[in-house]
Design an enzyme around this catalytic site. Structure first.
Site, PDB file in Angstrom:
ATOM      1  N   TRP A   1       0.837  -1.202   0.000  1.00 37.17           N
ATOM      2  CA  TRP A   1       0.000   0.000   0.000  1.00 37.17           C
ATOM      3  C   TRP A   1       0.873   1.255   0.000  1.00 37.17           C
ATOM      4  O   TRP A   1       2.008   1.238   0.456  1.00 37.17           O
ATOM      5  CB  TRP A   1      -0.935   0.008   1.204  1.00 37.17           C
ATOM      6  CG  TRP A   1      -0.248   0.107   2.546  1.00 37.17           C
ATOM      7  CD1 TRP A   1       0.191  -0.937   3.320  1.00 37.17           C
ATOM      8  CD2 TRP A   1       0.074   1.300   3.264  1.00 37.17           C
ATOM      9  NE1 TRP A   1       0.773  -0.461   4.478  1.00 37.17           N
ATOM     10  CE2 TRP A   1       0.722   0.903   4.470  1.00 37.17           C
ATOM     11  CE3 TRP A   1      -0.106   2.662   3.023  1.00 37.17           C
ATOM     12  CZ2 TRP A   1       1.179   1.816   5.427  1.00 37.17           C
ATOM     13  CZ3 TRP A   1       0.351   3.573   3.972  1.00 37.17           C
ATOM     14  CH2 TRP A   1       0.981   3.153   5.142  1.00 37.17           C
TER      15      TRP A   1
ATOM     16  N   GLU B   1       7.396   8.448  13.758  1.00 37.08           N
ATOM     17  CA  GLU B   1       7.571   7.816  12.451  1.00 37.08           C
ATOM     18  C   GLU B   1       8.384   8.707  11.509  1.00 37.08           C
ATOM     19  O   GLU B   1       9.148   8.214  10.672  1.00 37.08           O
ATOM     20  CB  GLU B   1       6.204   7.519  11.818  1.00 37.08           C
ATOM     21  CG  GLU B   1       5.360   6.504  12.563  1.00 37.08           C
ATOM     22  CD  GLU B   1       5.823   5.076  12.363  1.00 37.08           C
ATOM     23  OE1 GLU B   1       6.807   4.852  11.615  1.00 37.08           O
ATOM     24  OE2 GLU B   1       5.221   4.168  12.966  1.00 37.08           O
TER      25      GLU B   1
ATOM     26  N   GLU C   1       8.907   1.664   6.200  1.00 39.75           N
ATOM     27  CA  GLU C   1       8.567   2.514   7.340  1.00 39.75           C
ATOM     28  C   GLU C   1       8.285   3.963   6.911  1.00 39.75           C
ATOM     29  O   GLU C   1       7.471   4.642   7.537  1.00 39.75           O
ATOM     30  CB  GLU C   1       9.711   2.499   8.358  1.00 39.75           C
ATOM     31  CG  GLU C   1       9.859   1.199   9.131  1.00 39.75           C
ATOM     32  CD  GLU C   1       8.873   1.098  10.288  1.00 39.75           C
ATOM     33  OE1 GLU C   1       8.390   2.152  10.735  1.00 39.75           O
ATOM     34  OE2 GLU C   1       8.598  -0.027  10.739  1.00 39.75           O
TER      35      GLU C   1
ATOM     36  N   HIS D   1       4.698   5.339   6.645  1.00 39.26           N
ATOM     37  CA  HIS D   1       3.878   5.579   7.835  1.00 39.26           C
ATOM     38  C   HIS D   1       3.818   7.072   8.175  1.00 39.26           C
ATOM     39  O   HIS D   1       2.742   7.625   8.385  1.00 39.26           O
ATOM     40  CB  HIS D   1       4.427   4.793   9.026  1.00 39.26           C
ATOM     41  CG  HIS D   1       4.507   3.319   8.791  1.00 39.26           C
ATOM     42  ND1 HIS D   1       5.200   2.465   9.622  1.00 39.26           N
ATOM     43  CD2 HIS D   1       3.979   2.545   7.810  1.00 39.26           C
ATOM     44  CE1 HIS D   1       5.090   1.223   9.163  1.00 39.26           C
ATOM     45  NE2 HIS D   1       4.368   1.258   8.059  1.00 39.26           N
TER      46      HIS D   1
ATOM     47  N   GLU E   1       9.439  -2.538  17.707  1.00 40.73           N
ATOM     48  CA  GLU E   1       8.455  -2.748  16.637  1.00 40.73           C
ATOM     49  C   GLU E   1       7.140  -3.283  17.207  1.00 40.73           C
ATOM     50  O   GLU E   1       6.061  -2.907  16.750  1.00 40.73           O
ATOM     51  CB  GLU E   1       9.006  -3.717  15.585  1.00 40.73           C
ATOM     52  CG  GLU E   1      10.169  -3.186  14.768  1.00 40.73           C
ATOM     53  CD  GLU E   1       9.752  -2.233  13.660  1.00 40.73           C
ATOM     54  OE1 GLU E   1       8.598  -1.776  13.637  1.00 40.73           O
ATOM     55  OE2 GLU E   1      10.605  -1.937  12.804  1.00 40.73           O
TER      56      GLU E   1
ATOM     57  N   THR F   1       5.344  -0.415  18.968  1.00 42.11           N
ATOM     58  CA  THR F   1       4.727   0.475  17.976  1.00 42.11           C
ATOM     59  C   THR F   1       3.474  -0.159  17.387  1.00 42.11           C
ATOM     60  O   THR F   1       2.481   0.527  17.138  1.00 42.11           O
ATOM     61  CB  THR F   1       5.731   0.804  16.856  1.00 42.11           C
ATOM     62  OG1 THR F   1       6.967   1.198  17.426  1.00 42.11           O
ATOM     63  CG2 THR F   1       5.213   1.928  15.977  1.00 42.11           C
TER      64      THR F   1
ATOM     65  N   ASP G   1       2.195  -3.526   9.364  1.00 41.09           N
ATOM     66  CA  ASP G   1       3.591  -3.394   8.929  1.00 41.09           C
ATOM     67  C   ASP G   1       4.539  -3.578  10.109  1.00 41.09           C
ATOM     68  O   ASP G   1       5.552  -4.282  10.023  1.00 41.09           O
ATOM     69  CB  ASP G   1       3.842  -2.010   8.318  1.00 41.09           C
ATOM     70  CG  ASP G   1       3.300  -1.860   6.902  1.00 41.09           C
ATOM     71  OD1 ASP G   1       2.789  -2.853   6.346  1.00 41.09           O
ATOM     72  OD2 ASP G   1       3.390  -0.742   6.360  1.00 41.09           O
ATOM     73  N   GLU G   2       4.199  -2.915  11.217  1.00 39.73           N
ATOM     74  CA  GLU G   2       5.071  -2.980  12.394  1.00 39.73           C
ATOM     75  C   GLU G   2       5.172  -4.411  12.914  1.00 39.73           C
ATOM     76  O   GLU G   2       6.239  -4.838  13.377  1.00 39.73           O
ATOM     77  CB  GLU G   2       4.545  -2.062  13.500  1.00 39.73           C
ATOM     78  CG  GLU G   2       4.362  -0.603  13.115  1.00 39.73           C
ATOM     79  CD  GLU G   2       5.666   0.152  12.884  1.00 39.73           C
ATOM     80  OE1 GLU G   2       6.733  -0.482  12.850  1.00 39.73           O
ATOM     81  OE2 GLU G   2       5.622   1.379  12.724  1.00 39.73           O
TER      82      GLU G   2
ATOM     83  N   HIS H   1       7.580  -6.378  10.766  1.00 41.09           N
ATOM     84  CA  HIS H   1       8.951  -5.992  11.075  1.00 41.09           C
ATOM     85  C   HIS H   1       9.393  -6.569  12.424  1.00 41.09           C
ATOM     86  O   HIS H   1      10.542  -7.009  12.574  1.00 41.09           O
ATOM     87  CB  HIS H   1       9.070  -4.463  11.073  1.00 41.09           C
ATOM     88  CG  HIS H   1       8.738  -3.845   9.751  1.00 41.09           C
ATOM     89  ND1 HIS H   1       8.437  -2.506   9.593  1.00 41.09           N
ATOM     90  CD2 HIS H   1       8.648  -4.392   8.509  1.00 41.09           C
ATOM     91  CE1 HIS H   1       8.184  -2.260   8.322  1.00 41.09           C
ATOM     92  NE2 HIS H   1       8.302  -3.385   7.651  1.00 41.09           N
TER      93      HIS H   1
END
Length: 331
Positions: A33, A76, A113, A116, A166, A169, A198-199, A202
């Site tokens: 995305w 971020e 990252e 974000h 991560e 977050t 996403d976090e 990771h």
């Protein structure tokens, strides 16, 4: 062999596996995305109507919520600090004339990252609920001030830190998204939820890095883990300050705000530690050196100790007025 040389040897031994980690835990640029997937299209005739909808939905969200969202966004946006820090870690060799897997990981992780901060910043701007100039000043301060997370250039300590951070977050963004959804703000909820996803990816990657190193050098990895927990895992924005403020002053106030709101709490810190102890099987490690065994025992006892401390902790319930957001949430 020195500790530094052992770590370099282990990092070099694992480096060929990094390509596989990238395939497993990162998403190709053409498939992932992008911020514009969630925001009004400025080329569309409906752009202004969509902006009005964002501004209308934003009015339902409270003061502590906006402070937390702003601080999450600034955290971020300080990505240049994090990338430059990781690129300097021992074994992340970007200068040896070949395509090192570790440096490829850091660049690709940074690229993911980076989206974000982009999407959250644009949302804040369109919402009309915050003072963007004050936010931009804080962001510039945070990047300029850098941070000190207690890892030095040690890859083991850095991977413990990123694994922990991560997941922290992920928790924060996920809860902010749930709060937005409860207030009927579906767009912001969707953005925060996908960022949280996403976090988590990771987190799983860095968690695997540590597990792989544990298989190669359990003594060194356990000692590094214990050392990081003794220092405490500080948040990457721990130097947060507003215009005219001193380093770290705004972070303390933001932490109180996040605690009050339940976005990220002392209990979350303890639960993350428990999960890492379990996944890395700290309780069942055997054959360690005497020093590493002491570190292992310390790690196993630490959650209970932190639990007792957290039960005595008190956080300010007084609402601090940030320059980013006025007291009534409107400008």
């Amino acid at each position: 062999m020195s500790i530094k040389n052992i770590r370099l040897e282990v990092m070099q031994a694992i480096e060929p596996k990094v390509e596989g980690f990238m395939d497993e835990f990162l998403i190709p640029t053409e498939k992932i995305w992008q911020p514009t997937d969630f925001l009004p299209d400025s080329q569309s005739d409906t752009f202004f109507d969509e902006v009005e909808q964002i501004r209308g939905e934003a009015k339902e969200l409270g003061y502590d919520f906006w402070v937390t969202l702003v601080a999450d966004t600034i955290t971020e946006e300080a990505l240049p600090t994090y990338e430059s820090w990781l690129m300097d870690v021992e074994g992340i060799d970007q200068h040896n004339g070949k395509d090192n897997g570790w440096s490829k990981w850091v660049r690709a992780w940074t690229a993911e990252e980076n989206r974000h901060g982009d999407v959250l910043n644009k949302y804040l701007y369109l919402s009309g609920r915050v003072n963007m100039r004050e936010i931009e000043i804080t962001t510039q301060h945070l990047i300029s001030d850098g941070f000190d997370i207690g890892t030095d250039r040690d890859p083991y300590k850095n991977f413990v830190y990123t694994t922990f951070q991560e997941l922290a977050t992920n928790i924060s963004h996920k809860r902010v998204g749930k709060m937005a959804r409860k207030k009927g703000n579906g767009l912001l909820a969707k953005m925060c939820t996908i960022i949280a996803g996403d976090e988590m990816r990771h987190h799983l990657a860095y968690r695997e890095f540590v597990k792989t190193i544990m298989g190669q050098d359990p003594d060194g990895m356990v000692l590094a883990f214990a050392d990081m927990m003794k220092k405490k895992i500080v948040m990457p924005a721990h130097f947060l300050r507003e215009s005219g403020g001193s380093i770290g002053e705004a972070f303390e106030q933001f932490s109180n705000c996040a605690q009050r709101l339940g976005v990220y709490t002392a209990q979350d810190y303890i639960e993350i530690l428990k999960k890492l102890n379990d996944y890395w099987d700290i309780g069942n490690l055997r054959g360690l050196s005497d020093q590493a065994e002491k570190a292992r025992v310390y790690l196993m006892k630490l959650p209970e100790r932190l639990q007792r401390i957290s039960e005595r902790m008190q956080f300010s319930q007084q609402q601090y007025t940030f320059k980013w957001v006025e007291a009534n949430g409107m400008l």
